[in-house]
Design an enzyme around this catalytic site. Structure first.
Site, short mmCIF file in Angstrom:
data_model
loop_
_atom_site.label_atom_id
_atom_site.label_comp_id
_atom_site.label_asym_id
_atom_site.label_seq_id
_atom_site.Cartn_x
_atom_site.Cartn_y
_atom_site.Cartn_z
N HIS A 146 0.84 -1.20 0.00
CA HIS A 146 0.00 0.00 0.00
C HIS A 146 0.87 1.25 0.00
CE1 HIS A 146 -4.01 1.88 0.78
NE2 HIS A 146 -3.22 2.91 1.08
N CYS A 147 0.97 1.88 -1.16
CA CYS A 147 1.65 3.16 -1.28
C CYS A 147 0.93 3.98 -2.34
CB CYS A 147 3.13 2.98 -1.64
SG CYS A 147 3.41 2.25 -3.28
N ARG A 168 -10.62 0.75 -5.49
CA ARG A 168 -10.83 1.23 -4.12
C ARG A 168 -12.14 2.00 -4.02
NH1 ARG A 168 -6.87 5.31 -0.64
NH2 ARG A 168 -6.83 4.07 1.28
N HIS A 194 -5.90 -0.39 6.12
CA HIS A 194 -5.44 0.22 7.36
C HIS A 194 -6.16 -0.33 8.60
CE1 HIS A 194 -3.58 2.81 4.51
NE2 HIS A 194 -4.56 3.67 4.37
N ASP A 243 2.11 2.86 3.39
CA ASP A 243 1.20 4.00 3.31
C ASP A 243 1.93 5.27 2.87
OD1 ASP A 243 -1.30 5.22 3.42
OD2 ASP A 243 -1.10 5.79 5.52
#
Length: 297
Positions: free
Chosen positions: A34-35, A127, A184, A251
């Site tokens: 996740h970036c 998403r 998250h 993140d």
């Protein structure tokens, strides 16, 4: 659009300027699941109706940070700052197609040809945001149309909720006819405890077998601050109970946060507390993302 339109908004301080070098050695094929990538804004302008303006974090910069931390693969998640303009995401994926995958943002009217184009480029999911600071929740009919498109192409639905959102949207998530990834750790309020309603709702969804969770954003969840012991405890419990359906992400570059950006090296070292054995870390960082995102094993 003028240059002043791209001044970063509050809550977007940019990444840590001097992160520590992690002492934890990551396994070969370790994946930052996740970036985000941003800009340069003069080449990839942000959406006029965006909810925030980040500091530029070009994909080359993001890759440099990941190499410093010990990652060899990455999943780049489309930011709401670009809405469904995927030009930057596609360029970032094309720069290293073997080692990068993407998560898009679809509109209800996104056509099959566009989805095929994204799929060919390495996109493996879409998403959906259910958080107030990024705008109103998608309409139920739009959500239904989008998740059925995902099922048709074999993608996963990535769900972004916070506070009690995992409770309020549990039925919707449970009905999605495709694999689901919860961002998250559901950004739950840890004052509810590890056995409070949000934690129970997340565990119940994970018990279904087609739901995954990202152990990213401990700095967002923690009520205690670095080294984020309360959020790390939640992550460790998820690894222990659901080792086959956990993922981890930096993140990076940490947008929409309170205060300064976390030390990325510290975040990596905390993986050892979440997944205390080499086998658990190999599952978390290599095997699980390879299965979900389609990397070579």
């Amino acid at each position: 659009m003028t240059e002043t339109a791209f001044i970063p908004s509050p809550g977007n301080p940019g990444p840590h300027p001097r992160p520590s070098k992690p002492s934890l050695v990551l396994p070969p094929g370790a994946t930052d699941a996740h970036c985000h990538v941003f800009g340069p804004a003069d080449r990839y302008p942000y959406a006029p109706d965006r909810a925030f303006t980040p500091v530029d974090a070009p994909h080359e910069e993001v890759a440099d940070r990941q190499r410093f931390l010990g990652f060899q693969r990455a999943v780049i998640v489309q930011s709401s700052g670009y809405r469904s303009d995927h030009r930057l995401l596609l360029d970032a994926l094309a720069a290293d197609p073997a080692s990068r995958r993407g998560v898009a943002i679809l509109r209800a009217d996104t056509g099959a040809a566009e989805i095929r184009r994204l799929d060919a480029a390495g996109v493996r999911g879409a998403r959906l945001h259910f958080v107030n600071h990024l705008g109103p929740d998608p309409q139920p009919e739009h959500t239904r149309r989008i998740v059925h498109k995902l099922a048709d192409v074999g993608w996963h639905a990535e769900i972004h909720v916070q506070d009690d959102g995992i409770v309020r949207h549990a039925a919707l998530i449970g009905d999605i006819p495709a694999p689901v990834v919860i961002d998250h750790m559901a950004r739950m309020d840890l004052r509810e405890g590890l056995d409070g309603p949000p934690a129970r709702a997340l565990m119940s969804l994970l018990d279904r077998g087609n739901v995954w969770v990202k152990l990213s954003g401990v700095d967002r969840l923690s009520r205690t601050g670095p080294p984020y012991a309360d959020a790390v405890a939640l992550a460790a419990s998820l690894v222990c109970r659901f080792p086959e359906r956990v993922l981890w992400g930096t993140d990076y570059p940490h947008v929409n946060i309170t205060g300064a950006a976390p030390d990325d090296g510290l975040l990596v070292d905390l993986i050892a507390q979440m997944a205390p054995t080499e086998a658990a870390r190999e599952r978390l960082l290599v095997r699980n993302p390879a299965e979900l995102f389609g990397f070579e094993r």
